[in-house]
Design a protein around this motif. Structure first.
Motif, PDB file in Angstrom:
ATOM      1  N   GLY A  78       3.628  -3.569  -1.688  1.00 42.42           N
ATOM      2  CA  GLY A  78       2.358  -4.018  -1.233  1.00 42.42           C
ATOM      3  C   GLY A  78       1.374  -4.623  -2.296  1.00 42.42           C
ATOM      4  N   GLN A 138      -4.688  -2.425  -0.189  1.00 47.92           N
ATOM      5  CA  GLN A 138      -5.950  -1.473   0.352  1.00 47.92           C
ATOM      6  C   GLN A 138      -7.517  -2.361   0.172  1.00 47.92           C
ATOM      7  OE1 GLN A 138      -5.181   0.869   2.206  1.00 47.92           O
ATOM      8  NE2 GLN A 138      -3.477   1.736   1.483  1.00 47.92           N
ATOM      9  N   VAL A 182     -10.028  -7.526   2.574  1.00 48.67           N
ATOM     10  CA  VAL A 182      -9.343  -8.925   2.617  1.00 48.67           C
ATOM     11  C   VAL A 182     -10.554  -9.964   2.333  1.00 48.67           C
ATOM     12  CG1 VAL A 182      -8.354 -10.636   3.923  1.00 48.67           C
ATOM     13  CG2 VAL A 182      -7.810  -8.507   4.513  1.00 48.67           C
ATOM     14  N   HIS A 228       4.974   1.684   6.266  1.00 50.36           N
ATOM     15  CA  HIS A 228       4.238   0.985   7.443  1.00 50.36           C
ATOM     16  C   HIS A 228       4.379  -0.572   7.249  1.00 50.36           C
ATOM     17  CE1 HIS A 228       0.864   0.056   4.637  1.00 50.36           C
ATOM     18  NE2 HIS A 228       1.299   1.115   4.481  1.00 50.36           N
ATOM     19  N   GLN A 229       4.192  -1.291   8.595  1.00 51.05           N
ATOM     20  CA  GLN A 229       4.544  -2.539   8.464  1.00 51.05           C
ATOM     21  C   GLN A 229       3.777  -3.671   7.682  1.00 51.05           C
ATOM     22  OE1 GLN A 229       4.162  -3.547  12.748  1.00 51.05           O
ATOM     23  NE2 GLN A 229       6.440  -2.749  13.349  1.00 51.05           N
ATOM     24  N   PRO A 230       4.023  -4.827   7.117  1.00 47.49           N
ATOM     25  CA  PRO A 230       3.242  -5.538   6.339  1.00 47.49           C
ATOM     26  C   PRO A 230       2.353  -6.139   7.275  1.00 47.49           C
ATOM     27  CG  PRO A 230       5.708  -6.586   6.643  1.00 47.49           C
ATOM     28  CD  PRO A 230       5.506  -5.203   7.411  1.00 47.49           C
ATOM     29  N   ASP A 231       1.078  -6.626   6.690  1.00 44.41           N
ATOM     30  CA  ASP A 231       0.196  -7.224   7.242  1.00 44.41           C
ATOM     31  C   ASP A 231       0.140  -8.774   6.908  1.00 44.41           C
ATOM     32  OD1 ASP A 231      -2.250  -8.563   8.137  1.00 44.41           O
ATOM     33  OD2 ASP A 231      -3.614  -6.859   7.306  1.00 44.41           O
ATOM     34  N   PHE A 232       0.577  -9.530   7.777  1.00 45.19           N
ATOM     35  CA  PHE A 232       0.739 -10.967   7.630  1.00 45.19           C
ATOM     36  C   PHE A 232      -0.424 -11.759   7.328  1.00 45.19           C
ATOM     37  CE2 PHE A 232       5.035  -9.822   9.254  1.00 45.19           C
ATOM     38  CZ  PHE A 232       5.869 -10.484   8.311  1.00 45.19           C
ATOM     39  N   GLU A 233      -1.474 -11.297   7.929  1.00 44.70           N
ATOM     40  CA  GLU A 233      -2.910 -12.171   7.726  1.00 44.70           C
ATOM     41  C   GLU A 233      -3.172 -11.821   6.319  1.00 44.70           C
ATOM     42  OE1 GLU A 233      -5.240 -11.521  10.873  1.00 44.70           O
ATOM     43  OE2 GLU A 233      -3.925 -12.085  12.307  1.00 44.70           O
ATOM     44  N   ARG A 234      -3.126 -10.499   5.819  1.00 45.71           N
ATOM     45  CA  ARG A 234      -3.447 -10.216   4.570  1.00 45.71           C
ATOM     46  C   ARG A 234      -2.623 -10.927   3.517  1.00 45.71           C
ATOM     47  NH1 ARG A 234      -5.780  -5.991   1.486  1.00 45.71           N
ATOM     48  NH2 ARG A 234      -6.652  -5.096   3.529  1.00 45.71           N
TER      49      ARG A 234
END
Ligand SMILES: NC(=O)c1ccc[n+]([C@@H]2O[C@H](COP(=O)([O-])OP(=O)(O)OC[C@H]3O[C@@H](n4cnc5c(N)ncnc54)[C@H](OP(=O)(O)O)[C@@H]3O)[C@@H](O)[C@H]2O)c1
Length: 391
Positions: A180, A185, A188, A301-307
């Protein structure tokens, strides 16, 4: 004695490779080293391992290197043709492909076409040329071993019979882990203001500046998804990115019977380098053994595609196929360079790539020439987007 060429010897992977080789003088001899502009660093490495050949980027750099190596029997050369020669020479068995970016494509392909054992760190070469590169490996019976820690982990977690019969292996998912990067963290809305030094400060790995920025945007993981597609013949839907901030599990393979096989280790590139150099044997790498009892809890955990919009752009390029990954890679290289030179902001990187992907038509990739033409078009388009953003 395995005779080794290191393309990109002055980089982070190059230095780690030289470190592993120095531990095993009975097994390996360096045939050739290359760098681009860091002549003093290359001269230092040449004095230590005394290769037969050394290659740099320009005639001017070659002149300086020759002066620094006066009195040593090392043939100094420059340019792409010379890189291809040291990658394909009958005097070398194994090529560490560790040039950063598209510049590594021609010599890495030359090594594959000469049937060498190719240790692939230069993921951009495979992302650009995909099918053409894999065809060259097969046609010329080259051996391709992944250096990227994730792909090396997947390779180690697949059965030895996988290449012969992938269906029988029962692979349900390839789980590509991702730390990540430094901004996992961070709020954004503050990402616009990120500086190059902040982006290059990776929490777990020490790497070159381009791949460090790629890790911060998660384009690195996107390029790795495309790399995994080609290395393991896996469609996009079979590849899942899992955020694992501790970088202890380097990737996993999930099987249809419910088993998950993983490779663990300290985050140090000397492990995959030693694995690939000695494969199928194992040698010491200098990396301390993993102390499981000293480890903090492992998280996933899953990746945040918006970040991380670059990750979504890479999946799109993989699904589009043809020359789309080459466009993505070229636009990314230009945008990252502009960010490192403080011409654009951090969030402009994904804006530039998205605009280029929309503006430049992509299609089939029938030849390396077609790929290189698309690469050139994407670079020109990226530069004009950057010029507009700066105006
Ligand atoms: N670092 C890691 O932990 C890591 C992990 C997995 C994969 N990789 C991949 O391995 C590759 C190398 O990464 P790195 O971190 O080692 O990069 P790096 O530290 O920036 O080193 C890059 C190397 O490539 C040479 N180079 C740069 N531009 C060149 C050009 N136009 N023509 C020929 N040579 C050129 C550099 O020479 P100069 O020093 O003279 O500029 C240097 O030797 C990348 O594709 C990266 O994605 C790296």
């Amino acid at each position: 004695m395995q005779r080794i060429t290191i393309l990109g010897a002055t980089g982070s992977i190059g230095a780690s490779t030289l470190d592993v080789l120095a531990r095993h003088p009975d097994r390996y001899r360096v045939y050739a080293l290359s760098a681009h502009g860091r002549v003093e660093e290359l001269a230092d490495a040449c004095r230590r391992v005394k290769p037969a050949r050394a290659v740099v980027g320009t005639a001017e750099a070659a002149g300086r290197l020759s002066q620094l190596l006066a009195g040593l029997d090392i043939h100094v050369d420059h340019g792409e043709q010379a890189l291809c020669e040291i990658a394909s020479s009958p005097d070398t068995d194994t090529v560490m492909a560790a040039i950063v970016g598209a510049a590594g494509l021609a010599p890495t392909l030359a090594a594959a076409r000469a049937g060498k054992k190719v240790l692939l760190a230069n993921k951009e070469a495979l992302v650009m040329s995909g099918q053409l590169f894999m065809d060259a490996v097969r046609e010329h019976r080259a051996t391709l071993l992944p250096i990227d820690s994730e792909h090396n982990a997947i390779f180690q977690s697949l059965p030895a019979t996988y290449a012969r019969d992938p269906q029988a292996a029962g692979v349900a998912k390839i789980l590509l882990t991702a730390s990540g990067g430094p901004f996992l963290q961070r709020a954004v809305e503050t990402l616009e203001a990120v500086t190059p030094d902040e982006a290059c400060k990776h929490p777990n790995w020490v790497m070159g500046r381009k791949i460090s920025v790629d890790s911060a945007t998660m384009m690195n993981k996107g390029l790795e998804v495309i790399e995994a597609h080609w290395l393991f013949g896996a469609p996009a839907d079979l590849i899942e990115v899992v955020i694992h901030p501790q970088s202890v599990i380097h990737s996993m393979v999930s099987y249809t019977d419910g088993s998950v096989l993983a490779q663990l280790g300290n985050p140090d590139m000397r492990t995959p380098i030693a694995h690939a150099l000695a494969f199928p044997e194992r040698i010491a790498s200098g990396v301390p053994q993993l102390d499981l009892t000293a480890m903090a809890a492992l998280q996933f955990h899953q990746p945040d595609f918006e970040r991380f919009p670059c990750l979504a752009l890479a999946f799109d390029a993989l699904r589009a196929g043809g020359t789309a990954p080459a466009l993505l890679n070229a636009a990314n290289e230009v945008a990252v360079q502009a960010f490192l030179e403080r011409e654009i902001g951090f969030r402009d990187i994904d804006r530039v790539i998205a605009e280029v992907m929309d503006a430049v038509p992509h299609g089939p990739a029938p030849s390396i020439e077609a790929v290189l033409a698309q690469d050139a078009r994407a670079r020109a388009a990226a530069k004009s987007v950057i010029a507009r953003l700066r105006a």
